[in-house]
Design a protein around this motif. Sequence first.
Motif, PDB file in Angstrom:
ATOM      1  N   GLN A  33       0.811  -1.221   0.000  1.00  0.00           N
ATOM      2  CA  GLN A  33       0.000   0.000   0.000  1.00  0.00           C
ATOM      3  C   GLN A  33       0.847   1.274   0.000  1.00  0.00           C
ATOM      4  O   GLN A  33       0.298   2.378  -0.074  1.00  0.00           O
ATOM      5  CB  GLN A  33      -0.914   0.004   1.232  1.00  0.00           C
ATOM      6  N   THR A  34       2.150   1.123   0.139  1.00  0.00           N
ATOM      7  CA  THR A  34       3.039   2.287   0.201  1.00  0.00           C
ATOM      8  C   THR A  34       3.734   2.480  -1.147  1.00  0.00           C
ATOM      9  O   THR A  34       3.688   1.584  -2.001  1.00  0.00           O
ATOM     10  CB  THR A  34       4.145   2.087   1.274  1.00  0.00           C
ATOM     11  N   GLN A  60       2.271  -0.633  12.185  1.00  0.00           N
ATOM     12  CA  GLN A  60       1.488  -1.769  11.706  1.00  0.00           C
ATOM     13  C   GLN A  60       1.645  -2.994  12.602  1.00  0.00           C
ATOM     14  O   GLN A  60       1.185  -4.069  12.255  1.00  0.00           O
ATOM     15  CB  GLN A  60       1.925  -2.152  10.272  1.00  0.00           C
TER      16      GLN A  60
END
Lengths: 229, 279, 310
Positions: free
Chosen positions: C245-246, C278
């Motif tokens: 997601q980065t 996370q």
Amino acid sequence: MKRISIFFSLLFLAFSSPAQDAQNLLNAVKKKLEAVKDYSGDATLSVDVSFMKVPDSKVKVYFRQPDLFKIIKPDGISILPKGGMNVSLNSLISGKEFTAVPGGYTSVNGRKLAIIKLLPLADNSDVVLTTLLVEEKSALVWKATTTTRENGTYESNMEYGRFSQWGLPDKILFVFNTSTFKLPKGVTMEYEGSKNTNATKPTGDGKGRVSLFYSSYSINKGLAPGLFK
Amino acid sequence: MWPLLQIELFKIFKRSRTYISFAAIGAIVALILLAFYADGNNYMAFGMQSLTQSFDIQGKVLNGYLICFIILQTLLIHVPLLIALVAGDQVAGEANMGTLRLLITKPVSRTRLLLAKFIASTLYTILLLLWMALLALVVSVWIFGTGDLMILKSTEVVILENTDVLWRYFAAFGFAAIAMTTVAALAFFLSVFAENSIGPIVTTMSVIIVFTILSTMDIPIFNTIKPFLFTTHMIGWKGFFDAPVSWSPVLQSAGILLLHIAGFLVATIWVFRKKDILS
Amino acid sequence: MEPLIDVKHLVKNFGDLVAVDDLSFSVFQGDVYGFLGQNGAGKSTTLRMILSLILPSSGTIRLFGQELSTNRKSVLKRVGAVIERPDLYKYLSAIENLSIFARMSGRKATSRQLIEQLEMVGLADRAKSKVATYSQGMKQRLGIAVALVHNPDLVILDEPTNGLDPQGIADMRNLILHLSKDLHKTVVVSSHLLNEIEQIASRMIILDKGKKMVEGTVADFFQPAKNKVHLVVSDPQKAKLMLAQTPWLLEAEQLKQELVLSLPPDQVPALNRFLVQQEIDILSIRSVNSLEDYFLSLTSENQHVATFTN
């Protein structure tokens, strides 16, 4: 018995004359030869043997009564058939006793020669039989054929000239039987190139020839026996 | 070319193994001379048996000239080893030492380098023969004197006059130089393929021994191939001791040997020019 | 500027083996040019082709602007080399060896000059000793003296540190720097050890299986953009999902669940924070900006890792 002895007497009478002549002729030859007590000679030696390549060479020939005979090549090698000392008539005949048997006459090169066969009286002689062809008036031996116990048969052919009053030849041609000569090639490491040239050489008649051409003699000047050792 | 040759000669004559050959020849010749000096007449009597049965031989058969002939006959079978020792080492030895790769990076063409090496090997060969000639001829004559030379061959006896001998030795040594250079050329050729001088040396000797046996043996099957073996021609120096000298086969043999030398050399250069130096 | 060494499409086959495969590169005046690759990568074969020891199957080699195959003699006069072991004539003395190779290179040197040459490598006092009596390090130094005896413009050293002790390796490094900085020679040096090349080379090439992997200045290989981060975490699967997601790019997943990301060094703290947020436990985080890793990553499947890290 008596008849037999008469027969032999007759036989003896019948042949005594030529036999006597032969002995006389031999004596004449011997007398001539025995006048030479010793000699030294200069000669050219030629060897003609199928398996030998020997250049003609200057040699010294020495003789001393009764049978000392030697051929020497100063500083070199001379090669002669065994019994080669009998090349010389002097050493063959001089001072020796023979029974002479006449053999008639023959003609060589238009020259009438008497044949006499010589049987040595000495038991231990190597010579078994010698046949001489002699010119009667000069008492010169032109040819001698000798059979020996040890060294086979050989013949000497003489030619006379300047030294005929001494019974010494200018030239002697000596003919003898040769066997063949062979060494294994592995030992001699033969070069093949040499063989090719040898093949062209005639194989010969199984006889070897040695000739001596004398250029000079020095007669009865005295020779030391040591020379012949 | 001359500086390269100087360098190659310098390398050859700075090595102790080079002198093994000279010492070996010296020792062999000394032994032969000693043997003949001590017991020569018995050897002669034995050697001439077949002749003395029916001939009287007068004079000095055992002389310096004869001994030189015997030495040549004996030594020329062994000298190829000594030649191969140096010639077979020329390229393979450098590869083994690791100096070949440095040598090839130098601004000298491979052909010239090989030529210099081959000429150096040839000069070594000639020097070895001169050394042999000095010992075998000069020393023998000094000890035993000169005289007529009597040679026994397989089917004949040759006698050469004293004054007619010396030039034949010069010619014979000249021929031997060609014959031994052929050995050098063979060893040199084989040297290119190896990275260790043992290989070329042993191979050269094996070739020469096998060929010499084939050349020497008098066996009909082998006789047909004899003319094609260079070893057959290597003993051509003996042709000079015929009377008269059989010039045409001797010159032909010399020519065949020279062709072999040229052939080996060309092959060496051809192979080496294309060779990758991986040592 | 015309390259001192200009190699184009060089190929060498040994039977079925392709030792050098379509290799092109250039070495410029003043370079210390590093040849890097594993054993059998084609370094030696290439250098030997440049020195005319091995003939190329195809391709061209130009030295000093001249075709090597047709100008071998004039070109090689300007080249000095030590190829692998510095083997010399053991039965000759140092000065005799030096003299032979000086003459073969076309230089007529006096014995005075030769002694000076030996002084430079610290062997003057042993000038007359046979090389057979020399130690490995002394032989290496003599080999260098031989390579330099004719004052070449280009010096090629193939694996010069092989068999040397650490002191010898350091000496060799200093010598190469001396050749380059003080004597202004162009040096080509090959090695299978990256750290050696890394310290001295200005430009380098990395070979693998006869092929060029990369060529350039050493500075090129240190671009921040090429920085790598090696990461070992408690839950790599989860980490991978999160990282997807980065903008950070996951480059590889290696043994021992090590993840490799490509990102500049200044973003490492941000990466750290993100993973902690996370709730992924970080066992190890390592920013790598070494040629060595780059080299390893480039060459075949990281085989013989031990070779490069000894």
